[in-house]
Scaffold this active site. Structure first.
Site, PDB file in Angstrom:
ATOM      1  N   THR A   1    -121.045   1.150 -64.883  1.00 10.43           N
ATOM      2  CA  THR A   1    -122.124   2.501 -64.609  1.00 10.43           C
ATOM      3  C   THR A   1    -122.508   2.668 -65.859  1.00 10.43           C
ATOM      4  O   THR A   1    -121.150   3.620 -66.564  1.00 10.43           O
ATOM      5  CB  THR A   1    -121.633   3.711 -63.289  1.00 10.43           C
TER       6      THR A   1
ATOM      7  N   ARG B   1    -123.914   0.506 -49.572  1.00 11.56           N
ATOM      8  CA  ARG B   1    -124.365   1.533 -49.606  1.00 11.56           C
ATOM      9  C   ARG B   1    -124.326   2.388 -47.743  1.00 11.56           C
ATOM     10  O   ARG B   1    -124.659   0.669 -47.106  1.00 11.56           O
ATOM     11  CB  ARG B   1    -125.645   1.961 -49.818  1.00 11.56           C
TER      12      ARG B   1
ATOM     13  N   HIS C   1    -133.326  -5.890 -72.030  1.00 12.03           N
ATOM     14  CA  HIS C   1    -132.819  -6.428 -71.079  1.00 12.03           C
ATOM     15  C   HIS C   1    -133.756  -6.062 -69.871  1.00 12.03           C
ATOM     16  O   HIS C   1    -134.425  -6.331 -69.905  1.00 12.03           O
ATOM     17  CB  HIS C   1    -131.959  -5.010 -69.967  1.00 12.03           C
TER      18      HIS C   1
ATOM     19  N   ALA D   1    -118.905   0.795 -72.026  1.00 14.97           N
ATOM     20  CA  ALA D   1    -120.706   0.723 -71.548  1.00 14.97           C
ATOM     21  C   ALA D   1    -120.861  -1.247 -71.175  1.00 14.97           C
ATOM     22  O   ALA D   1    -122.026  -1.636 -70.813  1.00 14.97           O
ATOM     23  CB  ALA D   1    -121.500   0.841 -72.522  1.00 14.97           C
TER      24      ALA D   1
ATOM     25  N   LYS E   1    -133.923  -2.801 -64.328  1.00  9.94           N
ATOM     26  CA  LYS E   1    -132.742  -1.279 -65.297  1.00  9.94           C
ATOM     27  C   LYS E   1    -133.411  -0.540 -65.732  1.00  9.94           C
ATOM     28  O   LYS E   1    -134.212  -0.456 -65.872  1.00  9.94           O
ATOM     29  CB  LYS E   1    -132.137  -2.091 -66.616  1.00  9.94           C
TER      30      LYS E   1
ATOM     31  N   PHE F   1    -118.551  -4.508 -70.412  1.00 10.99           N
ATOM     32  CA  PHE F   1    -116.984  -5.342 -70.157  1.00 10.99           C
ATOM     33  C   PHE F   1    -117.022  -6.822 -71.119  1.00 10.99           C
ATOM     34  O   PHE F   1    -115.765  -7.674 -70.817  1.00 10.99           O
ATOM     35  CB  PHE F   1    -116.758  -5.122 -69.071  1.00 10.99           C
TER      36      PHE F   1
END
Length: 273
Positions: free
Chosen positions: A103, A39, A159, A127, A163, A129
């Site tokens: 994402t 970013r 998680h 959602a 998150k 991989f």
């Protein structure tokens, strides 16, 4: 020698997932890191992407502009946040670049934008991989068809503390698979919070429970509970490399698709089982 034909750009290269993706690309045949992005304003801009990932210098400088690396990649992998992903999606659609989207947390408008972009480019939008998670989703479909109408169904996910969305995208995908198998609408039957006097459980509901703690990479359980017995189907991830390897595998797969929206079940041919 590595086949350099599929060049991958990684967005969020300095993050936990970004570094794992760079490592996965380095280890997998048929792909090469073409670009690494962060970013605007990040302290990592100008860094060597290989050094960030603990691989040593690879000559790929972390950049903030997709325009600057437009000719350096074929497929973009994005595990960032919805607003950033949608901006990257617009760029990829304009310049006909395939995209892997990991994402989560999109609203309905965001999901619609992804589907619309898939008219012009190939997209794998999933959602999760992990190969194991996607095998689990297939098992849930089969279990729901056999047991779902007479059991109470609960989905529990855990998680790490960082998150930002809940329930996880994977938990929601689990709910969607189960609801679809039972001919139900998840939006109508999902129960996300329970507090106080809730009354008796609706037998057609699908419950969700969320844990956020420590450094848990990802744990998901679907419970089919009856009187006297219950079946639990669980997946536990111990390393983000499982997600990174799956995303790179998806990038190789999508490189042959000119357009369309797909998920990991397509990549793994699970619907053929």
């Amino acid at each position: 020698m590595k086949d350099l034909s599929i060049r991958i750009a990684v967005v969020g290269a300095g993050g936990r997932m970004g570094r794992q993706l760079i490592q996965a690309i380095e280890q997998m045949d048929g792909v090469v890191l073409g670009a690494a992005l962060e970013r605007s304003g990040s302290s990592l801009l100008g860094s060597d992407a290989g050094e960030l990932a603990g691989l040593g210098k690879n000559g790929i400088t972390v950049n903030e502009s997709l325009d600057a690396v437009q000719n350096d990649f074929d497929i973009l992998i994005d595990f960032t946040r919805p607003e950033g992903t949608l901006a990257h999606l617009a760029f990829c659609r304009l310049h006909r670049k395939g995209m892997i989207i990991g994402t989560t947390g999109f609203d309905d408008a965001g999901k619609a934008a992804i589907k619309q972009a898939a008219q012009d480019i190939g997209i794998v939008f999933a959602a999760n991989f992990s190969v194991g998670v996607n095998v689990m989703l297939k098992l849930l479909e089969k279990a729901a068809k056999v047991m779902g109408d007479y059991t109470d169904i609960e989905i529990i996910e855990a998680h790490h503390r960082h998150k930002v969305d809940a329930p996880s995208g994977t938990a929601l995908a689990m709910g969607e698979v189960i609801a679809d198998a039972l001919g139900r609408d998840l939006k109508s039957c999902a129960v996300y919070t329970r507090e106080g006097h809730t009354g008796e459980r609706d037998p057609k509901s699908i419950g969700f429970a969320t844990v956020r703690a420590g450094d848990i990479v990802g744990e998901h359980t679907a419970m089919f509970a009856d009187i006297g017995e219950r079946v639990e189907i669980t997946h536990k991830a111990s390393s983000r490399m499982t997600f990174a390897n799956g995303a790179v595998r998806a990038a190789i797969w999508i490189s042959s698709k000119e357009s369309g929206i797909f998920d990991m079940r397509d990549v793994l041919s699970l619907d053929d089982l």
